[in-house]
Design an enzyme around this catalytic site. Structure first.
Site, mmCIF file in Angstrom:
data_model
loop_
_atom_site.group_PDB
_atom_site.id
_atom_site.type_symbol
_atom_site.label_atom_id
_atom_site.label_comp_id
_atom_site.label_asym_id
_atom_site.label_seq_id
_atom_site.Cartn_x
_atom_site.Cartn_y
_atom_site.Cartn_z
ATOM 1 N N ASP A 112 2.289 1.443 7.818
ATOM 2 C CA ASP A 112 2.212 0.842 9.156
ATOM 3 C C ASP A 112 3.470 1.050 9.991
ATOM 4 O OD1 ASP A 112 -0.252 -0.129 8.443
ATOM 5 O OD2 ASP A 112 0.277 -2.251 8.580
ATOM 6 N N CYS A 144 -6.534 -6.159 3.420
ATOM 7 C CA CYS A 144 -7.857 -5.965 4.031
ATOM 8 C C CYS A 144 -8.881 -6.948 3.461
ATOM 9 C CB CYS A 144 -8.359 -4.544 3.770
ATOM 10 S SG CYS A 144 -7.124 -3.282 4.043
ATOM 11 N N TRP A 155 -35.849 10.875 12.874
ATOM 12 C CA TRP A 155 -34.670 11.360 13.610
ATOM 13 C C TRP A 155 -33.602 10.279 13.465
ATOM 14 C CZ3 TRP A 155 -33.708 15.970 15.998
ATOM 15 C CH2 TRP A 155 -34.801 16.833 16.185
ATOM 16 N N ASN A 192 -2.063 4.177 2.345
ATOM 17 C CA ASN A 192 -2.199 4.652 0.965
ATOM 18 C C ASN A 192 -2.041 6.166 0.876
ATOM 19 O OD1 ASN A 192 -2.949 2.494 -1.091
ATOM 20 N ND2 ASN A 192 -4.191 1.924 0.665
ATOM 21 N N VAL A 248 15.341 -6.362 1.151
ATOM 22 C CA VAL A 248 16.402 -5.416 1.548
ATOM 23 C C VAL A 248 16.908 -5.858 2.913
ATOM 24 C CG1 VAL A 248 16.888 -3.033 2.201
ATOM 25 C CG2 VAL A 248 15.504 -3.521 0.172
ATOM 26 N N ARG A 304 -28.601 14.973 20.173
ATOM 27 C CA ARG A 304 -29.566 15.663 21.042
ATOM 28 C C ARG A 304 -29.342 15.257 22.493
ATOM 29 N NH1 ARG A 304 -35.337 14.538 18.673
ATOM 30 N NH2 ARG A 304 -35.366 13.084 20.402
ATOM 31 N N ALA A 324 0.820 -1.225 0.000
ATOM 32 C CA ALA A 324 0.000 0.000 0.000
ATOM 33 C C ALA A 324 0.849 1.268 0.000
ATOM 34 C CB ALA A 324 -0.926 -0.027 1.215
HETATM 35 C C1 LIG Z 1 -6.336 -9.418 7.494
HETATM 36 C C2 LIG Z 1 -6.183 -7.926 7.445
HETATM 37 C C3 LIG Z 1 -7.299 -7.120 7.310
HETATM 38 C C4 LIG Z 1 -7.156 -5.729 7.279
HETATM 39 N N1 LIG Z 1 -8.281 -4.961 7.128
HETATM 40 C C5 LIG Z 1 -8.155 -3.612 7.036
HETATM 41 C C6 LIG Z 1 -9.295 -2.797 6.801
HETATM 42 O O1 LIG Z 1 -10.419 -3.292 6.680
HETATM 43 N N2 LIG Z 1 -9.116 -1.459 6.710
HETATM 44 C C7 LIG Z 1 -7.882 -0.881 6.809
HETATM 45 O O2 LIG Z 1 -7.773 0.357 6.692
HETATM 46 N N3 LIG Z 1 -6.771 -1.638 7.020
HETATM 47 C C8 LIG Z 1 -6.883 -2.989 7.133
HETATM 48 N N4 LIG Z 1 -5.773 -3.765 7.324
HETATM 49 C C9 LIG Z 1 -4.463 -3.115 7.493
HETATM 50 C C10 LIG Z 1 -3.811 -2.807 6.137
HETATM 51 O O3 LIG Z 1 -3.763 -3.950 5.354
HETATM 52 C C11 LIG Z 1 -2.417 -2.277 6.393
HETATM 53 O O4 LIG Z 1 -2.516 -1.151 7.223
HETATM 54 C C12 LIG Z 1 -1.713 -1.887 5.099
HETATM 55 O O5 LIG Z 1 -1.530 -2.998 4.282
HETATM 56 C C13 LIG Z 1 -0.364 -1.269 5.433
HETATM 57 O O6 LIG Z 1 0.302 -0.979 4.262
HETATM 58 P P1 LIG Z 1 1.893 -0.863 4.258
HETATM 59 O O7 LIG Z 1 2.283 -0.647 2.855
HETATM 60 O O8 LIG Z 1 2.310 0.112 5.290
HETATM 61 O O9 LIG Z 1 2.398 -2.258 4.798
HETATM 62 P P2 LIG Z 1 2.213 -3.702 4.152
HETATM 63 O O10 LIG Z 1 0.930 -3.812 3.449
HETATM 64 O O11 LIG Z 1 2.489 -4.676 5.256
HETATM 65 O O12 LIG Z 1 3.375 -3.766 3.092
HETATM 66 C C14 LIG Z 1 4.708 -3.792 3.477
HETATM 67 C C15 LIG Z 1 5.436 -4.597 2.435
HETATM 68 O O13 LIG Z 1 6.828 -4.510 2.681
HETATM 69 C C16 LIG Z 1 7.414 -5.761 2.378
HETATM 70 N N5 LIG Z 1 8.679 -5.786 3.110
HETATM 71 C C17 LIG Z 1 8.867 -5.715 4.449
HETATM 72 N N6 LIG Z 1 10.188 -5.702 4.738
HETATM 73 C C18 LIG Z 1 10.837 -5.778 3.551
HETATM 74 C C19 LIG Z 1 12.202 -5.816 3.189
HETATM 75 N N7 LIG Z 1 13.171 -5.780 4.122
HETATM 76 N N8 LIG Z 1 12.537 -5.899 1.889
HETATM 77 C C20 LIG Z 1 11.561 -5.947 0.927
HETATM 78 N N9 LIG Z 1 10.248 -5.917 1.210
HETATM 79 C C21 LIG Z 1 9.891 -5.835 2.512
HETATM 80 C C22 LIG Z 1 6.389 -6.768 2.857
HETATM 81 O O14 LIG Z 1 6.549 -8.010 2.208
HETATM 82 C C23 LIG Z 1 5.073 -6.081 2.493
HETATM 83 O O15 LIG Z 1 4.582 -6.494 1.236
HETATM 84 C C24 LIG Z 1 -5.875 -5.151 7.374
HETATM 85 C C25 LIG Z 1 -4.746 -5.968 7.503
HETATM 86 C C26 LIG Z 1 -4.892 -7.337 7.544
HETATM 87 C C27 LIG Z 1 -3.664 -8.196 7.697
#
Ligand SMILES: Cc1cc2nc3c(=O)[nH]c(=O)nc-3n(C[C@H](O)[C@H](O)[C@H](O)COP(=O)(O)OP(=O)(O)OC[C@H]3O[C@@H](n4cnc5c(N)ncnc54)[C@H](O)[C@@H]3O)c2cc1C
Length: 471
Positions: free
Chosen positions: A299, A57, A450, A321, A94, A458, A25
């Site tokens: 995250d 998600c 309401w 995102n 990485v 209210r 994301a």
């Molecule tokens: C089951 C589930 C349901 C969810 N439902 C919701 C929801 O309904 N609504 C909502 O808002 N959020 C939801 N979330 C949370 C949401 O999916 C995460 O907040 C979001 O994916 C975070 O995005 P990100 O890019 O920060 O991290 P991630 O999606 O975790 O992506 C990080 C990426 O980095 C890669 N990575 C990590 N370290 C390295 C490295 N050293 N070298 C290369 N690649 C690496 C990983 O493989 C991963 O693909 C849910 C999560 C889960 C697990």
């Protein structure tokens, strides 16, 4: 060669290089935005998994069967990113960042090959790490996580094997409940174990108890105020039961961990990229870390909470995102900021929807607010209209000013999305007095005359007024 001796070298433009760690994301958004804004930018994305830009998600709904194919969860494949001019290296992790030389070191997880990649700008978007309780048997065959698409595929395959009837979900937060729903929809016997006295511990207990009743009403067993003490393994080496800290034995053919996550900051810490007070990477509103040329999003970072003023880690895709987009725009030469969070979240378990925004009573107290509360029980549609079902809505308003600080909703179909109206009210610092007169929509199939939002406002206004009179 020019007269100054630099000739071709001076006229050759060396492309700036952006390296992105993590291709989901936050990383995918940052990479795409930066390339869109600055097509001359070299963008290299490292992703250790096999998929990019997928919806974690959606995993629970793929497991339940509501979403048919894994590919439906992927917004942009590595090939699609490549067609947009990004260099994407999947199955490549990485393993180090050297901020003094501006290089990352990487390892190809298929071949074992290692190398280095230089960068001018770096986006750290490595996501989070799922919690695993350090209890006996936790690594046994039959214990599953749900963090990645690969996790989802493994869980789905196990459920498809036909050997599973009893599932224990460890953790009764959003993800735990979504997985419980998925298993219930598949006709399985499901038990959820959670340490809190009510599920989804970020809700106030009076809303949490309504959630607990509703979840039990869906046929899901809840074991609350208890924890997973051990996973017992049978003679075949497979999971047999979860034994709780209080000694209850919960028979299980399969265990799913849904205990929440912590920011994945190990590589950043090793590289000397400072963390904030909450344990996430410290970033400013433009998503810059404190190391020049290094950005972070998703995250793994901490965000500013607009109500509490605290730095918080909120692992949600909606923020990841937006933050990735902000980083990408800035890297691509534009200007964008991430304005912070207010704690809005929503989920559902079978027919029960739950949502919250702003602060809970515990959070409001911790943030130093003095407040009153109002709880109303109403219906999702006009009471006489077919399909009208119960909804409970709670508001938390600041004493004296009446400013809305938080709201929580639990109910059935079409109940929870009402939270968005209240999120807008909180974002704009509206008072319950202003909210109770809002021009909200009404027709019997959608709401009582309401709306529960207006009734709660209210009632909250009455509480604010009564409090002021008592002074
Ligand atoms: C089951 C589930 C349901 C969810 N439902 C919701 C929801 O309904 N609504 C909502 O808002 N959020 C939801 N979330 C949370 C949401 O999916 C995460 O907040 C979001 O994916 C975070 O995005 P990100 O890019 O920060 O991290 P991630 O999606 O975790 O992506 C990080 C990426 O980095 C890669 N990575 C990590 N370290 C390295 C490295 N050293 N070298 C290369 N690649 C690496 C990983 O493989 C991963 O693909 C849910 C999560 C889960 C697990």
């Amino acid at each position: 060669m020019g007269a100054d001796g630099r000739g071709d070298l001076a006229s050759r433009s060396v492309a700036r290089r952006l390296v992105v760690i993590g291709g989901d994301a936050a990383g995918g958004s940052a990479a795409s935005q930066a390339k869109k804004r600055d097509p001359g930018l070299d963008v290299v994305v490292f992703e250790r998994g096999r998929a990019t830009s997928y919806s974690a998600c959606g995993i629970p709904y793929w497991i339940s069967g509501a979403v048919e194919a894994e590919s439906d969860l992927v917004t942009r494949t590595p090939e699609q990113h490549r067609a947009n001019g990004l260099e994407v290296r999947i199955r490549t992790e990485v393993i180090g960042i050297d901020t003094s030389r501006n290089v990352v070191s990487w390892r190809d997880l298929e071949s074992g090959a290692e190398g280095e990649e230089p960068y001018d700008e770096l986006v750290y978007a490595a996501g989070s790490v799922p919690m695993r309780p350090p209890v006996p048997g936790i690594d046994a065959q039959g214990v599953y996580g749900v963090q990645t698409l690969d996790d989802g595929a493994a869980l789905r395959a196990a459920l498809d094997s036909g050997r599973v009837q009893r599932v224990v979900v460890v953790g009764g937060g959003y993800i735990g409940l979504e997985i419980a729903e998925a298993c219930r929809v598949r006709g399985l016997d499901v038990t959820v174990v959670d340490m809190s006295p009510t599920p989804v511990g970020t809700f106030d207990p009076d809303i949490g108890s309504f959630i607990a009743d509703a979840v039990r009403g869906e046929g899901i067993e809840l074991v609350l105020s208890d924890a997973c003490g051990a996973v017992e393994v049978g003679p075949d080496g497979r999971v047999r039961a979860v034994v709780t800290a209080s000694g209850k034995e919960l028979p299980a053919d399969l265990v799913v961990l849904g205990l929440g996550v912590r920011p994945n900051v190990r590589l950043a810490q090793e590289a000397g990229i400072p963390l904030g007070t909450s344990g996430g990477i410290a970033v400013d509103a433009r998503m810059r870390t404190q190391v020049p040329g290094v950005w972070a999003a998703g995250d793994c970072v901490e965000s500013w909470h607009r109500l509490s003023g605290q730095r918080v880690v909120v692992a949600l895709g909606t923020h990841a995102n937006k933050q990735g987009r902000v980083a990408g725009i800035n890297i691509g030469g534009g200007y964008a900021t991430f304005p912070g969070v207010i704690g809005t979240a929503i989920t559902k378990v079978c027919h029960t929807e739950v949502a919250r925004t702003g602060l809970s009573t515990r959070e409001a107290g911790e943030a130093g607010y003095s407040f009153v509360t109002a709880v109303v029980d109403s219906t999702t549609r006009a009471g006489y209209f077919p399909g009208a079902s119960p909804i409970r809505l709670k508001m938390i308003a600041e004493r004296r000013t009446g400013r809305l600080l938080g709201a929580q909703i639990v109910g059935k179909e079409a109940a929870a999305k009402r939270i968005d109206a209240l999120a807008v009210c909180i974002w704009n610092e509206m008072t319950v007095d202003e909210i109770l007169s809002l021009d909200l929509s009404y027709a019997p199939p959608f709401a009582p005359v309401w709306d529960p939002v207006l009734i709660a406002a209210r009632k909250a206004f009455d509480a604010v007024e009564a409090d002021v009179r008592s002074l």
